[in-house]
Write a protein that holds these residues in place. Structure first.
Motif, mmCIF file in Angstrom:
data_model
loop_
_atom_site.group_PDB
_atom_site.id
_atom_site.type_symbol
_atom_site.label_atom_id
_atom_site.label_comp_id
_atom_site.label_asym_id
_atom_site.label_seq_id
_atom_site.Cartn_x
_atom_site.Cartn_y
_atom_site.Cartn_z
ATOM 1 N N HIS A 152 0.638 -1.128 -0.025
ATOM 2 C CA HIS A 152 -0.082 0.093 -0.007
ATOM 3 C C HIS A 152 0.770 1.386 0.065
ATOM 4 O O HIS A 152 0.506 2.224 0.518
ATOM 5 N N VAL A 153 1.891 0.995 -0.604
ATOM 6 C CA VAL A 153 3.072 2.172 -0.776
ATOM 7 C C VAL A 153 3.444 2.524 -1.854
ATOM 8 O O VAL A 153 3.582 1.435 -2.951
ATOM 9 N N ALA A 154 3.434 3.753 -2.370
ATOM 10 C CA ALA A 154 4.191 4.069 -3.934
ATOM 11 C C ALA A 154 5.184 4.865 -3.756
ATOM 12 O O ALA A 154 5.057 6.040 -2.968
ATOM 13 N N VAL A 155 6.259 4.650 -4.506
ATOM 14 C CA VAL A 155 7.456 5.616 -4.277
ATOM 15 C C VAL A 155 7.248 6.755 -5.363
ATOM 16 O O VAL A 155 7.154 6.456 -6.693
ATOM 17 N N GLY A 162 10.263 18.571 -2.682
ATOM 18 C CA GLY A 162 9.986 17.497 -1.897
ATOM 19 C C GLY A 162 11.089 16.605 -1.608
ATOM 20 O O GLY A 162 11.066 15.978 -0.612
ATOM 21 N N GLY A 163 12.092 16.805 -2.321
ATOM 22 C CA GLY A 163 13.203 15.748 -2.109
ATOM 23 C C GLY A 163 12.507 14.217 -2.493
ATOM 24 O O GLY A 163 11.684 14.116 -3.341
ATOM 25 N N TRP A 164 13.262 13.046 -2.056
ATOM 26 C CA TRP A 164 12.812 11.791 -2.106
ATOM 27 C C TRP A 164 11.538 11.575 -1.162
ATOM 28 O O TRP A 164 11.459 11.966 0.047
ATOM 29 N N GLN A 165 10.259 11.151 -1.673
ATOM 30 C CA GLN A 165 9.194 10.832 -1.219
ATOM 31 C C GLN A 165 8.541 9.530 -1.575
ATOM 32 O O GLN A 165 8.610 8.846 -2.624
ATOM 33 N N PHE A 236 5.456 10.744 3.155
ATOM 34 C CA PHE A 236 6.685 10.537 3.843
ATOM 35 C C PHE A 236 7.908 11.159 3.086
ATOM 36 O O PHE A 236 8.170 10.942 2.107
ATOM 37 N N SER A 237 8.378 12.261 3.795
ATOM 38 C CA SER A 237 9.645 12.823 3.255
ATOM 39 C C SER A 237 10.865 12.217 3.764
ATOM 40 O O SER A 237 11.063 12.007 5.098
ATOM 41 N N VAL A 238 11.477 11.254 2.816
ATOM 42 C CA VAL A 238 12.795 10.753 3.279
ATOM 43 C C VAL A 238 13.889 11.655 3.811
ATOM 44 O O VAL A 238 14.636 11.171 4.819
ATOM 45 N N GLU A 239 14.001 12.690 3.164
ATOM 46 C CA GLU A 239 14.964 13.720 3.768
ATOM 47 C C GLU A 239 14.716 14.239 5.163
ATOM 48 O O GLU A 239 15.923 14.356 5.966
ATOM 49 N N ASN A 240 13.589 14.416 5.395
ATOM 50 C CA ASN A 240 13.155 15.132 6.538
ATOM 51 C C ASN A 240 12.672 14.106 7.718
ATOM 52 O O ASN A 240 12.707 14.640 9.033
ATOM 53 N N GLY A 241 12.159 12.873 7.202
ATOM 54 C CA GLY A 241 11.877 11.756 8.212
ATOM 55 C C GLY A 241 10.319 12.196 8.582
ATOM 56 O O GLY A 241 10.108 11.921 10.037
ATOM 57 N N VAL A 242 9.490 12.697 8.022
ATOM 58 C CA VAL A 242 8.145 13.467 8.505
ATOM 59 C C VAL A 242 7.238 12.805 7.634
ATOM 60 O O VAL A 242 7.035 12.849 6.576
ATOM 61 N N VAL A 276 0.618 0.258 10.989
ATOM 62 C CA VAL A 276 -0.104 1.701 11.025
ATOM 63 C C VAL A 276 0.595 2.936 10.838
ATOM 64 O O VAL A 276 1.851 2.673 10.846
ATOM 65 N N MET A 277 0.119 3.916 10.080
ATOM 66 C CA MET A 277 0.720 5.212 9.946
ATOM 67 C C MET A 277 1.163 5.959 11.342
ATOM 68 O O MET A 277 0.258 6.209 12.159
ATOM 69 N N PRO A 278 2.274 6.053 11.570
ATOM 70 C CA PRO A 278 2.589 7.101 12.766
ATOM 71 C C PRO A 278 1.915 8.365 12.854
ATOM 72 O O PRO A 278 1.621 9.033 11.811
ATOM 73 N N GLN A 279 1.298 8.794 13.930
ATOM 74 C CA GLN A 279 0.647 9.934 14.118
ATOM 75 C C GLN A 279 0.455 10.092 15.250
ATOM 76 O O GLN A 279 0.252 9.383 16.515
ATOM 77 N N ASP A 280 -0.426 11.591 15.938
ATOM 78 C CA ASP A 280 -0.737 11.835 17.139
ATOM 79 C C ASP A 280 -2.317 11.446 17.422
ATOM 80 O O ASP A 280 -3.034 11.176 16.469
ATOM 81 N N LEU A 281 -2.410 10.776 18.436
ATOM 82 C CA LEU A 281 -3.665 9.861 18.878
ATOM 83 C C LEU A 281 -4.845 10.857 19.693
ATOM 84 O O LEU A 281 -5.584 10.354 20.030
ATOM 85 N N SER A 282 -4.285 12.021 19.975
ATOM 86 C CA SER A 282 -5.067 12.942 20.555
ATOM 87 C C SER A 282 -6.423 12.974 20.179
ATOM 88 O O SER A 282 -6.808 13.233 19.159
ATOM 89 N N GLY A 283 -7.431 12.519 21.127
ATOM 90 C CA GLY A 283 -8.790 12.469 20.701
ATOM 91 C C GLY A 283 -9.360 11.365 20.026
ATOM 92 O O GLY A 283 -10.736 11.150 19.666
ATOM 93 N N VAL A 284 -8.549 10.427 19.664
ATOM 94 C CA VAL A 284 -8.722 9.095 18.843
ATOM 95 C C VAL A 284 -9.426 8.123 20.074
ATOM 96 O O VAL A 284 -9.013 8.217 20.988
ATOM 97 N N SER A 285 -10.344 7.599 19.426
ATOM 98 C CA SER A 285 -11.153 6.469 20.179
ATOM 99 C C SER A 285 -10.752 5.338 20.050
ATOM 100 O O SER A 285 -10.716 4.840 18.710
#
Length: 352
Positions: A152-155, A162-165, A236-242, A276-285
């Motif tokens: 489920h990933v496309a390069v 954006g650099g490498w993504q 996902f930004s490879v150069e920034n890791g974000v 799962v995709m890394p993320q903030d879970l604030s407010g997630v049930s």
């Protein structure tokens, strides 16, 4: 240790390296002091690679390349191993020198080879200008439809802005029959022929989750567990890791269908690991849907909402231990989050 771009090593019981290195001769028909297509002067030193391998950690619903109980996954083409894609880019000009080259493991010879477009061994030489390396497994996910469907990933390749993504579009419902393939990447910058060897560190850009039912909980059949709303699509930004979300959050459903304690004991993982995709879970049930022993409908449905301290970080595993009911048949719901050790390892590519 929670930085996506941190170089990692396996530690503790997960850190058993199999120190078997296989030489990989690399590729293109050029000689010293010629110019590459990028305009960078070539040296007379061939780029050569070797790939280290080690014992993986555990079984996962998603086929993982380094954390699966099958130690052959790294070299097994049916499991997404046996190949990886590598780019080399001139650091100063950002022009691509090695353009999505296939690196293939030849089992009979016990060696890795970089191949040209016709499947023949190729040879590349170091440029005099420093190079940046971007690599990923499974090989050629961009055009391999089967692997793309499972990861489920496309390069996206490289862009000046954006650099490498790469992007992900994870499924909203995952069951025992869902096929998923782990995607990993590596990125090293400003390397020259003096960097012998260059260590190319493959990293997990995703997180893993799993569940347990705590001792003393009601006897039940866990039908499914949901997180809502969470992000399933992102870049996902490879150069920034974000990671950056690219769509609205939605409900994620892990179909379990296990009787406790008949099919799975208390305090035992309910399923294989889920990506799962890394993320903030604030407010997630988090919602548990279960049936009392013998019931055919979900007559237990309990929800808990996370506060602003909960997150999923890349390369981490999270186990949610659920307490639901007790021996006196009082029904309550509580979740304990157990953060496992970081999925840490080094994948070394020696560039000489």
């Amino acid at each position: 240790m929670n930085d996506m771009t941190t170089r990692l090593k396996l530690t503790g019981k997960a850190g058993m390296f199999v120190a078997a290195c296989v030489n990989l001769v690399v590729c293109a028909s050029c000689s010293g002091q010629e110019e590459s297509d990028t305009g960078s002067v070539l040296s007379d030193t061939e780029i050569a690679l070797s790939l280290s391998e080690w014992t993986p950690m555990m079984q996962s619903r998603a086929t993982t390349l380094f954390d699966d109980g099958d130690t052959g996954n790294l070299l097994d083409e049916e499991k997404g191993g046996g190949n990886f894609t590598v780019y080399a880019q001139v650091d100063a000009t950002k022009q691509v020198y090695m353009n999505g080259v296939r690196t293939w493991y030849f089992k009979d010879a016990g060696k890795w080879y970089i191949l040209d477009g016709n499947g023949n061994q190729a040879t590349y030489y170091w440029t005099e200008s420093p190079l940046n390396f971007f690599a990923y497994m499974p090989y050629d996910n961009e055009s391999n439809a089967d692997m793309k469907a499972k990861t489920h990933v496309a390069v996206n390749g490289y862009s000046a802005t954006g650099g490498w993504q790469f992007t992900c579009n994870l499924p909203a419902t995952v069951s025992e029959s869902t096929e998923m393939q782990e995607f990993i990447y590596a990125y090293e910058t400003n390397k020259t022929k003096k960097d012998n060897p260059v260590l190319l560190h493959f990293k997990h850009p995703f997180a893993l989750i799993n569940f347990k039912v705590k001792s003393g909980s009601y006897r039940m059949t866990v039908n499914d567990i949901q997180f809502s709303p969470i992000y399933l699509n992102g870049t996902f930004s490879v150069e920034n890791g974000v990671w950056t979300s690219t769509d609205a959050p939605q409900t994620y459903t892990a179909e379990i269908g296990k009787r406790i304690p008949n099919e799975v004991n208390y305090n035992t993982l309910l399923s294989d690991w889920l990506i799962v995709m890394p993320q903030d879970l604030s407010g997630v049930s988090l919602t548990l849907s279960a049936s009392r022993d013998g019931s055919t409908t979900s007559d237990i449905k309990k929800t808990i909402t996370f506060d602003n301290t909960k997150t999923w970080l890349p390369g981490h595993k999270y186990v949610y231990t659920i307490s639901c009911g007790d021996k006196n048949e009082e029904i309550y719901f509580n979740v304990e989050v157990e953060e496992w050790e970081i999925i840490e390892y080094e994948q070394d590519i020696d560039v000489e």
